[in-house]
Write an enzyme that holds these catalytic residues in place. Structure first.
Site: not given
Ligand SMILES: NC(=O)c1ccc[n+]([C@@H]2O[C@H](COP(=O)([O-])OP(=O)(O)OC[C@H]3O[C@@H](n4cnc5c(N)ncnc54)[C@H](O)[C@@H]3O)[C@@H](O)[C@H]2O)c1
Ligand SMILES: O=C(O)C(=O)C[C@@H](O)[C@H](O)[C@H](O)COP(=O)(O)O
Ligand SMILES: [Zn+2]
Length: 376
Positions: A130, A152, A194, A235, A245, A249, A253, A256, A260, A274
């Protein structure tokens, strides 16, 4: 309020969330100090380091050695790279590995990787026992400027992006800007979308700075640390004001809602990662805003010019292969988490750095706009 303390080598941005406040520590070469940074804040923990095969090969040995040096017992959990790992099967793999290692609630899950690893392992840390403690060690530009901050976490389903997840803040974020040197040019560009987003939301001066200085970010000059820290400050401020959100917040997006839907339409595959979806989505959001007479078409052209200059896609036509028709894309857009009582919410804009939350956006206007873009 967020505070930031800067030394020549390390910038610390604090995410002010009361008893759940945490530091984002940014600097070149920090991975080797990871064990020390964790032990200072979270004494006597054990850890699971979740990473993917690419990052594990390149950067796990450095982090693992630094944890060992700090006396932190740990196990690695390695999953396949890419968006496809944000699914139930890989979530189960991570959860079971953490349980098999007998980690306790007060122990930590460490996400060593990009946003996929952060979202996936953050969600695992939210649900195992949990809620375990969680440390983000972002290794992609996207993860350093966005996904590692704000709590998130989650996974995708065929119905849409990030539809299953939880808000679960990390206890610490360690962003070693040097590890970005091994990132592929395509993934670096994707993360840059981003970064540009923060300028387009509410910081026109930062957008203008990016137009002039983006090459230094890509080449690893001091501009890179500045861009990561500026993005994290932006951020952190939004997250501190609206963690879950319920209001502003949603501005994060920008791009997005379209992005998305396009990611789901391409099966969360390498056809569109992404950040590329966000780049196309931000171009579309500006063009749609101009269509609705909210901003000048010149703003959309300026956004497209800059994203193209760094090599990002900006049109639906830039996506290889077949896509659903406008009705198919509208069905995906209808799953957006900003939908409320069946009506669409988009982040639209009155100009560069003037984004706002637009509720009750007419679906017919979106559908005909998409139809036109699909035919272009
Ligand atoms: N939680 C949030 O607030 C938030 C915000 C933005 C995006 N996201 C999510 O993040 C994801 C995208 O993240 P991403 O673009 O980092 O993708 P990812 O995690 O798939 O990384 C991209 C690629 O780069 C490689 N990689 C990562 N770091 C590396 C390094 N230092 N050297 C060599 N290769 C490396 C990985 O193995 C992968 O193949 C999506 O799922 C998106 O929805 C979440
Ligand atoms: O942190 C946030 O809030 C964002 O919206 C950051 C975005 O870049 C990110 O891709 C996030 O995961 C999107 O959120 P979602 O709630 O639309 O899934
Ligand atoms: Zn994003």
């Amino acid at each position: 309020m967020n505070t930031a303390a800067t030394t020549p080598d390390v910038t610390t941005v604090r995410v002010e969330l009361g008893e759940r406040a945490y530091d984002i520590v940014i600097g070149r070469g920090l991975l080797a100090a990871g064990g020390k940074l964790v032990a200072e804040r979270l004494p006597k923990v054990r850890a699971a380091i979740v990473t993917d095969e690419n990052v594990g090969r390149l950067h796990l040995p450095t982090l693992s050695a630094s944890l060992a040096e700090a006396g932190i017992d740990h196990v690695p959990v390695i999953v396949p790279p890419g968006e496809g790992s944000k699914n139930f099967a890989t979530l189960e793999q991570v959860v079971r590995a953490v349980l098999a290692a007998r980690l306790e609630r007060g122990d930590i899950v460490i996400a060593l990787g990009g946003g996929v690893i952060g979202d996936l392992s953050g969600f695992a840390s939210a649900i195992v026992r949990r809620g375990m403690r969680f440390v983000q060690v972002p290794t992609s530009l996207l993860a350093q400027v966005d996904s590692s901050v704000g709590g998130k976490t989650g996974i995708n389903t065929p119905e849409g992006k990030n539809l299953v997840g939880a808000f679960h803040q990390p206890d610490l974020v360690i962003a070693d800007t040097g590890v970005l040197d091994t990132l592929s040019p395509r993934e670096f560009r994707a993360g840059y979308a981003e970064v540009a987003k923060y300028g387009l939301i509410d910081d026109p001066d930062f957008f203008a700075w990016l137009e002039a200085n983006w090459a230094g970010i890509f080449s690893g000059g001091p501009e890179r640390e500045y861009a990561v820290a500026t993005s994290c400050r932006a951020k952190a401020k939004v997250v501190a004001a609206d963690e879950h959100e319920t209001g502003e917040r949603a501005l994060l997006n920008l791009g997005h809602t379209f992005g998305h839907a396009l990611e789901a339409a391409t099966g969360y595959s390498q056809r569109l990662v992404h950040g590329e979806g966000v780049a196309i989505g931000m171009a579309l959001a500006h063009q749609f805003s101009a269509r609705m007479n909210l901003c000048s078409p010149d703003d959309g052209e300026r956004v497209v010019r800059h994203l193209k200059a760094v090599g990002l896609p900006t049109t639906i036509g830039d996506i290889a292969g077949d896509l659903p028709d406008a009705d198919g894309l509208m069905k995906l857009i209808a799953q957006d988490k900003k939908v409320s009582r069946g009506t669409l919410t988009f982040i639209l804009t009155r100009g560069i750095g003037q984004a706002f939350i637009a509720k009750d956006v007419p679906p017919d206007a979106v559908r005909s706009f998409l139809q036109e873009k699909l035919e272009a």
